[in-house]
Scaffold this motif. Structure first.
Motif, mmCIF file in Angstrom:
data_model
loop_
_atom_site.group_PDB
_atom_site.id
_atom_site.type_symbol
_atom_site.label_atom_id
_atom_site.label_comp_id
_atom_site.label_asym_id
_atom_site.label_seq_id
_atom_site.Cartn_x
_atom_site.Cartn_y
_atom_site.Cartn_z
ATOM 1 N N SER A 119 -7.793 13.247 -6.579
ATOM 2 C CA SER A 119 -6.783 12.193 -6.795
ATOM 3 C C SER A 119 -6.348 11.610 -5.457
ATOM 4 O O SER A 119 -6.107 10.412 -5.331
ATOM 5 N N LEU A 120 -6.266 12.487 -4.449
ATOM 6 C CA LEU A 120 -5.892 11.994 -3.126
ATOM 7 C C LEU A 120 -7.020 11.149 -2.528
ATOM 8 O O LEU A 120 -6.777 10.166 -1.829
ATOM 9 N N GLY A 174 -3.633 22.863 -1.822
ATOM 10 C CA GLY A 174 -4.283 22.732 -3.124
ATOM 11 C C GLY A 174 -5.266 21.586 -3.208
ATOM 12 O O GLY A 174 -5.640 21.162 -4.296
ATOM 13 N N LEU A 175 -5.694 21.057 -2.045
ATOM 14 C CA LEU A 175 -6.618 19.924 -2.051
ATOM 15 C C LEU A 175 -8.064 20.377 -2.210
ATOM 16 O O LEU A 175 -8.908 19.629 -2.692
ATOM 17 N N TRP A 197 1.735 8.117 -5.661
ATOM 18 C CA TRP A 197 0.936 9.355 -5.620
ATOM 19 C C TRP A 197 1.851 10.549 -5.412
ATOM 20 O O TRP A 197 1.692 11.587 -6.065
ATOM 21 N N ALA A 257 1.285 24.687 -4.899
ATOM 22 C CA ALA A 257 0.152 25.302 -4.205
ATOM 23 C C ALA A 257 0.624 26.015 -2.936
ATOM 24 O O ALA A 257 0.185 27.121 -2.629
ATOM 25 N N PHE A 287 -6.719 7.719 -3.788
ATOM 26 C CA PHE A 287 -5.713 6.987 -3.025
ATOM 27 C C PHE A 287 -6.264 6.573 -1.659
ATOM 28 O O PHE A 287 -5.999 5.478 -1.160
ATOM 29 N N PHE A 308 0.833 -1.205 0.000
ATOM 30 C CA PHE A 308 0.000 0.000 0.000
ATOM 31 C C PHE A 308 0.865 1.252 0.000
ATOM 32 O O PHE A 308 0.566 2.249 -0.668
ATOM 33 N N LEU A 338 -6.720 17.765 -7.640
ATOM 34 C CA LEU A 338 -5.692 17.182 -6.777
ATOM 35 C C LEU A 338 -6.332 16.492 -5.580
ATOM 36 O O LEU A 338 -5.954 15.374 -5.212
ATOM 37 N N ALA A 377 -8.027 3.385 -1.520
ATOM 38 C CA ALA A 377 -7.148 2.222 -1.401
ATOM 39 C C ALA A 377 -6.807 1.965 0.064
ATOM 40 O O ALA A 377 -6.731 0.810 0.499
#
Lengths: 122, 122
Positions: free
Chosen positions: B91-92, B67-68, A102, A113, B95, A95, B88, B98
């Motif tokens: 995308s996190l 930037g999240l 990432w 950012a 992850f 994992f 962004l 997972a």
DNA sequence: CGGAATCCGATAAGATACTG
DNA sequence: CAGTATCTTATCGGATTCCG
């Protein structure tokens, strides 16, 4: 015999700038160190530059408690202790690889950012 | 219009017992709240039971800085502010899914290991 | 060699009260 | 509504010293 650990194996990845954490500060590095096989206490201290024995012990104990690694002592003189990832530890390492992927892909964007944020805070 | 957030959406997953962390204590829950679309400050406070405005603000600011998420203010009376995940952030979140999968599969084993550890510490 | 014991500073998180 | 301000507490990581 196992290759010795590269003393510089973590010089490129300082304490996670990425917003992803696995265990404590040293846990991911310890897992990476144990990836190829069992290692000894002092062996781990080499690439984990500057980690104090207290903190390393705490990290290892926590991981042992969670079933991520196994601790084996050999009654010899001088004493020998080896740490090894369990199957559970290996699954977490897999994992972790996804987390590294990432970071490789998106960390630059995070850093940009942050830069923009700081400049905006004139 | 967006469905309201379920006040109990996190009652089953208390602060990460898993050795995986993304951002601070509230970051993963905030991301999950924003999964379906933009949300307002007070809207977030509902499922994030007990989070104080101070801590929620700190968390949101940190995520914005990285930037999240994006913060949008509307000059109305009463004031309205909306938080929304960026690409962004999404995308996190992927992850993070997972990580949730790992937890579903392996967390019982971690908990068993902790139990065994505690019983061994008699 | 592989730790343990003790002390210390930084940071994260929470409690409480107040405001544009 | 969406925060800010202030204070307190808890946890983490580190420094230092000593031991079987």
């Amino acid at each position: 015999m196992l290759e010795p650990l590269d003393p510089d194996m973590f010089t490129g990845c300082p304490p996670p700038a990425a917003p992803i954490r696995i265990g404590g500060k040293w846990t991911p590095m310890i897992m990476r160190c144990l990836e190829a096989g069992p290692r000894r206490f002092t062996e781990l201290q080499i690439p984990l530059r500057g980690v104090t024995p207290k903190v390393l012990t705490e990290s290892l104990r926590a991981m042992e408690r969670d079933g991520l690694l196994a601790r084996t002592t050999y009654d010899e003189i001088p004493p020998r202790v080896e740490y090894e990832l369990t199957d559970l530890g290996h699954s977490l390492l897999t994992f972790m690889d996804a987390g590294c992927a990432w970071s490789r892909e998106h960390l630059p964007e995070v850093l940009r950012a942050r830069d923009a944020w700081h400049s905006a805070a004139t």
